[in-house]
Design an enzyme around this catalytic site. Structure first.
Site, PDB file in Angstrom:
ATOM      1  N   LYS A 211      11.819  61.432 -12.779  1.00 36.32           N
ATOM      2  CA  LYS A 211      11.696  60.205 -12.565  1.00 36.32           C
ATOM      3  C   LYS A 211      11.720  60.186 -10.983  1.00 36.32           C
ATOM      4  O   LYS A 211      12.816  59.228 -10.687  1.00 36.32           O
ATOM      5  CB  LYS A 211      11.296  59.500 -13.028  1.00 36.32           C
ATOM      6  CG  LYS A 211      10.511  57.741 -13.195  1.00 36.32           C
ATOM      7  CD  LYS A 211      11.094  57.313 -14.072  1.00 36.32           C
ATOM      8  CE  LYS A 211      10.117  55.872 -13.487  1.00 36.32           C
ATOM      9  NZ  LYS A 211       9.389  55.423 -12.466  1.00 36.32           N
ATOM     10  N   ARG A 231      -2.011  55.565  -5.805  1.00 30.96           N
ATOM     11  CA  ARG A 231      -1.968  54.878  -7.177  1.00 30.96           C
ATOM     12  C   ARG A 231      -3.125  54.263  -7.544  1.00 30.96           C
ATOM     13  O   ARG A 231      -3.504  53.673  -9.058  1.00 30.96           O
ATOM     14  CB  ARG A 231      -0.575  54.484  -7.389  1.00 30.96           C
ATOM     15  CG  ARG A 231      -0.139  53.972  -8.907  1.00 30.96           C
ATOM     16  CD  ARG A 231       0.928  52.401  -9.057  1.00 30.96           C
ATOM     17  NE  ARG A 231       1.174  52.302 -10.431  1.00 30.96           N
ATOM     18  CZ  ARG A 231       1.872  53.003 -11.239  1.00 30.96           C
ATOM     19  NH1 ARG A 231       2.244  53.430 -11.507  1.00 30.96           N
ATOM     20  NH2 ARG A 231       2.150  52.488 -12.546  1.00 30.96           N
TER      21      ARG A 231
END
Length: 508
Positions: A211, A231
Site C-alpha cells: 500500500k 483520484r
C-alpha cells in the site's frame, strides 16, 4: 415542475429513516418530472447543483437573504438557469453582480425554498438522499434493474445524467454507460481491516500488494493518445509526462490502468505524500519539477484491454494480464497467499521499505467501480481513518490566533451528514496551523466566540489508539488519543471513511 415540489420531497426525506420510504418518495417525484427536469431534480435531491462551483460563500448568501415570496412560483429549470448565471459571473465587480443575482433568486423564493437553496449552495443539504438510495429510486421509477442502474452510475460518475437516460430511454439509455476510453471510471475503494490476520482470514487466499503512499491515478490510452486522471477524475496528464511515456511503451493499442504514482528517493524509498503531490501543483514548471522530483508509476489493476472490458473478470485474471503488459519494476510488489504468517512477513517488508502497509484483495473479486466493497481490504501499521473536518476552535497560549482544535467527523452513510468522533489538536505543525487558519476561514459557514464551523470538504488522515464508547457525542463513539497525520487534498468528503467502518473497528 415547481421547486416547491422538490423542497417538499426533501422535507419528507428528512422525516424518515426508512430506506424503502425514501426510495418511494424519490421515485414518485422522478415520475412527475419532465425529461428536461430529471437531471436537475436528481442533482438537487442528491445535494448538488449542476454547476458544481458557484463561487458563493456563506457570508455572501447571508447578505443576499431578504424578503420572501408568499406563494411558490419558481420552476426547477428556471432555478437551474439562475444558478448557471451566478456561476458564470467573473471579472471586476463580480462579487456585487453575484450577490444581486442571488438577491433576485431569494426574493422570488418562499422561506422553505430559501432554506433549501442555502443548504444546496453550501453543501449542507442533509436529507439522506444518498447516491445508493437515489440509484434505487431511479431503478424503481424507470422499471430497470437496480444493479444495471448502479453499474451505469459507476461508469458515468454521475447519477443525475444516468437518471435522465434511464427514464427517457430505458435499457438502451444505460448501455451508453459501458466503459469508454477517456471517460474516467470511479475508482474501486477499500474497507479497513483490523490487522493482517483478519484480512487473510476473511479472504482466504489473498492477493497482497504494497500500500503505497502516493497519488492514485487512472490512465487511458488509445494509440498514441494517453490521458492521466487523478483520484477525483481530473485530467492531470500535463503534470506527469513520465507516466505518459511509460504507458505509450506498453504492447497494446487500448488500455485503462489503475495505479499509484510517487516520487522515490535515490535509495528507492518513497518520498512523503506531500512531496509527491508537489508534482500536481497549479503553477508547474513540468520539466524543472521532473528533474527535481521524478515520478514512478506502479500499476495494480487493468480495467480495459484492446476493446475488451475486464471489470467483471476476477482480480487474478486482470493482474495476470497486467503482468504481461508492464515492465516488472512498474508492477506493484505483490504476493498471493493464504498463510497468515507469510502475509505478516510481507506486511513487515512493506513497512520496512517505507510504505504505508498492504492491500489484501480477493483473487476472485471483480472491479467494483466507485464501491467500497469487501473484495479489497487495507491494512496499515497504525490505526488510521480518513475523516472530515467539521469545525475548528481558536487556540490558546502559544496557539493564540490560530485555528487549532479540530472537530472530526465520519460519513454517516445511513442517515446522511457526519458522525462526530471527537476533537484533536495533536500532530499539527506550525505550518499546518498557519495553513488551516487561512484556508478554513474561506470555507466558513458559521462561527461563535470559540469555533469556526466549516463546509464539510477537507479530509485529514487521523491516527488513534482506540475507539471508545462516549456519551459526549451524538454518535456515541470517540477516538482515543487522536492525532493528525496529514491532510488529504486528493480526497473529497465523500471519499472519507464511514461511521459504519468506525463501528466495525470498535467491534459493534
Amino acid at each position: 415542475m415547481l421547486l416547491a415540489e422538490v423542497v417538499e420531497t426533501s422535507r419528507r426525506l428528512t422525516e424518515t429513516s426508512r430506506r424503502l420510504e425514501k426510495t418511494g418518495l424519490l421515485a414518485d417525484l422522478l415520475r412527475r418530472a419532465s425529461p428536461d427536469e430529471i437531471e436537475v431534480v436528481v442533482a438537487f435531491l442528491s445535494g448538488n447543483s449542476r454547476q458544481n462551483k458557484l463561487g458563493v460563500g456563506y457570508r455572501t448568501l447571508q447578505q443576499s437573504l431578504g424578503g420572501t415570496a408568499e406563494t411558490p412560483s419558481l420552476e426547477v429549470l428556471d432555478v437551474n438557469r439562475k444558478l448557471a448565471s451566478i456561476a458564470a459571473v467573473s471579472g471586476s465587480g463580480s462579487a456585487a453582480r453575484r450577490q444581486a443575482l442571488l438577491g433576485d433568486l431569494f426574493g422570488a423564493s418562499t422561506a422553505a425554498e430559501q432554506r433549501f437553496l442555502t443548504g444546496l449552495m453550501t453543501g449542507e443539504l442533509r436529507q439522506g438522499a444518498l447516491e445508493g438510495i437515489m440509484v434505487d429510486a431511479v431503478a424503481k421509477a424507470s422499471g430497470l434493474a437496480p444493479d444495471a442502474v448502479r453499474r451505469a452510475a459507476m461508469m458515468a460518475g454521475d447519477i443525475a445524467a444516468v437518471a435522465r437516460h434511464a427514464m427517457g430511454e430505458g435499457e438502451s439509455g444505460l448501455r451508453r454507460y459501458s466503459v469508454q476510453l477517456f471517460r474516467p471510471i470511479q475508482p474501486m475503494l477499500a474497507q479497513t481491516a483490523e490487522d493482517i490476520d483478519e484480512a487473510v482470514a476473511g479472504l482466504g487466499e489473498a492477493a497482497l500488494e504494497y500500500k503505497m503512499d502516493g497519488a492514485r491515478i487512472q490512465v487511458h490510452r488509445a494509440g498514441d493518445e494517453v490521458r492521466v486522471y487523478s483520484r477525483q477524475l481530473n485530467d492531470v496528464t500535463l503534470a506527469v509526462p513520465e507516466v505518459v511515456e511509460a504507458v505509450r511503451a506498453m504492447p497494446a493499442r487500448e488500455i485503462i490502468l489503475d495505479g499509484e504514482v510517487l516520487s522515490l528517493r535515490p535509495d528507492g524509498r518513497p518520498q512523503t505524500f506531500q512531496t509527491t503531490m508537489r508534482r500536481f501543483g497549479r503553477r508547474l514548471d513540468v520539466e524543472r519539477m521532473r528533474g527535481e522530483l521524478p515520478l514512478s508509476p506502479f500499476w495494480f489493476d487493468l480495467l480495459y484491454l484492446d476493446g475488451g472490458e475486464l471489470l467483471d473478470d476476477p482480480q487474478c485474471r486482470r493482474f495476470a494480464a497486467l503482468r504481461g503488459l508492464s515492465k516488472a519494476e512498474s508492477v506493484i510488489p505483490n504476493l498471493v497467499t493464504s498463510d497468515a504468517e507469510r502475509a505478516g512477513e510481507f506486511l513487515r517488508e512493506a513497512l520496512e521499505r517505507g510504505h504505508e502497509g498492504v492491500m489484501a484483495k480477493s483473487v476472485s473479486a471483480s472491479y467494483a467501480a466507485g464501491s467500497r466493497g469487501q473484495g479489497w481490504l487495507k491494512v496499515k501499521q497504525a490505526r488510521t481513518l480518513d475523516l472530515v473536518i467539521l469545525a475548528a476552535e481558536w487556540g490558546n497560549g502559544r496557539r493564540q490566533g490560530w485555528l487549532s482544535n479540530l472537530h472530526l467527523g465520519a460519513r454517516d452513510a445511513q442517515k446522511g451528514g457526519f458522525a462526530m468522533l471527537g476533537k484533536t489538536f495533536k500532530g499539527l505543525t506550525d505550518e499546518m496551523l498557519e495553513w488551516q487558519t487561512r484556508e478554513f476561514q474561506k470555507i466558513e459557514i458559521a462561527r461563535d466566540a470559540y469555533t469556526v464551523f466549516l463546509e464539510p470538504k477537507v479530509v485529514a488522515e487521523i491516527a488513534f489508539n482506540e475507539i471508545q464508547v462516549s456519551s459526549r457525542y451524538v454518535s456515541g463513539l470517540a477516538l482515543r488519543f487522536a492525532r493528525v497525520k496529514r491532510y488529504r487534498p486528493d480526497k473529497r468528503a465523500e471519499d472519507a471513511d464511514t461511521f459504519e467502518t468506525v463501528q466495525r473497528m470498535a467491534g459493534l
